[in-house]
Design an enzyme around this catalytic site. Structure first.
Site, short mmCIF file in Angstrom:
data_model
loop_
_atom_site.label_atom_id
_atom_site.label_comp_id
_atom_site.label_asym_id
_atom_site.label_seq_id
_atom_site.Cartn_x
_atom_site.Cartn_y
_atom_site.Cartn_z
N SER A 145 39.93 18.78 29.77
CA SER A 145 39.72 17.37 30.17
C SER A 145 38.55 16.83 29.37
O SER A 145 37.69 17.60 28.92
CB SER A 145 39.37 17.33 31.66
OG SER A 145 38.84 16.06 32.01
N TYR A 158 35.01 20.47 39.28
CA TYR A 158 36.01 20.13 38.25
C TYR A 158 35.36 20.18 36.86
O TYR A 158 35.87 20.84 35.95
CB TYR A 158 36.57 18.72 38.52
CG TYR A 158 37.67 18.30 37.56
CD1 TYR A 158 38.97 18.79 37.71
CD2 TYR A 158 37.41 17.42 36.51
CE1 TYR A 158 39.98 18.41 36.83
CE2 TYR A 158 38.43 17.04 35.63
CZ TYR A 158 39.70 17.53 35.79
OH TYR A 158 40.71 17.16 34.93
P1 NAD Z 1 49.02 17.07 39.07
O1 NAD Z 1 47.93 16.90 40.08
O2 NAD Z 1 50.02 15.99 38.89
O3 NAD Z 1 49.73 18.47 39.39
C1 NAD Z 1 50.76 18.97 38.60
C2 NAD Z 1 51.37 20.18 39.29
O4 NAD Z 1 50.39 21.23 39.49
C3 NAD Z 1 51.93 19.91 40.69
O5 NAD Z 1 53.34 20.10 40.66
C4 NAD Z 1 51.26 20.96 41.57
O6 NAD Z 1 52.12 21.49 42.58
C5 NAD Z 1 50.87 22.03 40.56
N1 NAD Z 1 49.81 22.96 41.01
C6 NAD Z 1 48.69 22.64 41.69
N2 NAD Z 1 47.98 23.77 41.93
C7 NAD Z 1 48.66 24.79 41.37
C8 NAD Z 1 48.45 26.19 41.31
N3 NAD Z 1 47.37 26.77 41.89
N4 NAD Z 1 49.36 26.97 40.68
C9 NAD Z 1 50.47 26.42 40.12
N5 NAD Z 1 50.72 25.10 40.17
C10 NAD Z 1 49.84 24.28 40.79
O7 NAD Z 1 48.29 17.39 37.67
P2 NAD Z 1 48.37 16.62 36.27
O8 NAD Z 1 47.73 15.28 36.41
O9 NAD Z 1 49.73 16.75 35.73
O10 NAD Z 1 47.32 17.51 35.42
C11 NAD Z 1 47.70 18.63 34.65
C12 NAD Z 1 46.46 19.15 33.92
O11 NAD Z 1 45.87 18.11 33.14
C13 NAD Z 1 45.35 19.64 34.86
O12 NAD Z 1 44.72 20.77 34.33
C14 NAD Z 1 44.38 18.46 34.88
O13 NAD Z 1 43.06 18.84 35.20
C15 NAD Z 1 44.50 17.99 33.45
N6 NAD Z 1 44.07 16.59 33.26
C16 NAD Z 1 44.68 15.60 33.97
C17 NAD Z 1 44.24 14.28 33.81
C18 NAD Z 1 44.87 13.14 34.58
O14 NAD Z 1 44.35 12.00 34.47
N7 NAD Z 1 45.95 13.35 35.31
C19 NAD Z 1 43.19 14.01 32.91
C20 NAD Z 1 42.61 15.06 32.19
C21 NAD Z 1 43.06 16.36 32.40
#
Ligand code: NAD
Length: 264
Positions: A145, A158
């Site tokens: 991130s 985080y």
């Molecule tokens: P999200 O919150 O939409 O979750 C995606 C999936 O993760 C869900 O289906 C959930 O069931 C699954 N999940 C949660 N905990 C889990 C676990 N312990 N084991 C297996 N699956 C699990 O997440 P996202 O927004 O798609 O983010 C994906 C990645 O990108 C993450 O690492 C997040 O930190 C990173 N990220 C996201 C953003 C954003 O704005 N969404 C920004 C920067 C980084």
């Protein structure tokens, strides 16, 4: 596509995307499917896994919490017995964790955030490495991130987990480079989708401001005044996994319009 020494050219490349059944992970998984990869995903949520499987019958989707060593071991045992190799590991799972001042965060919430966001990446990497070494190479991609470049008030677990991921990435790149395994981290800014919508709602409630005001503040955090799309992240993953990325390792790649501040 990056080819590895022991792969017969007729067999598809194999990828595992953690938390790949929804959100950014699903877009990544579907991009690999479109390129003809053999795609495995895991997710902690059974309904999400079912939905993903129905929409993508060509992929292999299983239930696993990446923070649980026994479940990760089982996931890789299944992957190994089906495909016997792994070309790309996309360590995507990550939770927001608690949003509070550090003194109000419980040790349990701290531990859970670090367990999913950092331990989970380690647990999957340690299972992937022997497979990749055996076949003469591979690519491990961590989804970190832009919080890995800044302090992130009210989200200390985080931010700490994402900074930790960069340490893991840099170290694994050095350990594994001689075996032909590349390790990189992608650092997205705010990604359009349910998760950022929920964060904006929560900020609007806690600050007594409108959603539009909060959204505009998020946009002002980066030079390009933009949010990132899940497809932007998937495109960078595909680039790193491809021949075009064959000389790239140990990098933390900002995909965030150049974050200048986390102030909102
Ligand atoms: P999200 O919150 O939409 O979750 C995606 C999936 O993760 C869900 O289906 C959930 O069931 C699954 N999940 C949660 N905990 C889990 C676990 N312990 N084991 C297996 N699956 C699990 O997440 P996202 O927004 O798609 O983010 C994906 C990645 O990108 C993450 O690492 C997040 O930190 C990173 N990220 C996201 C953003 C954003 O704005 N969404 C920004 C920067 C980084």
């Amino acid at each position: 596509m990056t080819a590895h020494a022991s792969r017969p050219s007729t067999e598809p490349l194999v990828v595992l995307v953690t938390a790949g059944a929804s959100g950014i992970g699903r877009t990544i998984a579907e991009s690999f499917l479109a390129k003809g990869y053999r795609v495995h995903v895991c997710d902690i949520d059974p309904e999400t896994v079912d939905e993903f499987s129905t929409a993508n019958p060509g992929a292999v989707a299983g239930l696993a919490d990446v923070a649980d060593a026994a479940m990760v071991e089982q996931l890789f045992a299944q992957l190994g017995s089906r495909d016997g190799r792994l070309d790309v590991l996309v360590n995507n799972a990550g939770i927001v964790g608690p949003v509070a001042q550090a003194e109000d965060i419980t040790p349990e919430d701290w531990d859970r955030t670090l367990a999913v966001n950092l331990r989970g990446h380690f647990l999957c990497a340690r299972q992937a490495i022997p497979l990749m070494k055996r076949q003469g190479g591979g690519s491990i991609i961590m989804i970190a991130s832009s919080a890995a470049f800044f302090g992130c008030p009210l989200r200390s677990p985080y931010a700490a987990s994402k900074w930790g991921l960069l340490g893991l990435t840099k170290t694994l790149a050095m350990e594994l480079g001689p075996a032909g395994i590349r390790v990189n981290a992608i650092c997205p800014g705010s990604v359009e989708g349910r998760r950022i919508d929920a964060v904006i709602d929560s900020d609007a409630r806690s600050q007594g401001r409108t959603r539009d005001e909060i959204r505009a503040s998020y946009l002002r955090q980066n030079s390009l005044r933009t949010f990132v799309s899940p497809q932007d992240v998937a495109n960078m993953v595909m680039f790193l996994a491809s021949e075009s990325g064959a000389r790239i390792s140990g990098q933390a790649i900002g995909l965030d319009g150049n974050t200048e501040t986390f102030a909102i």
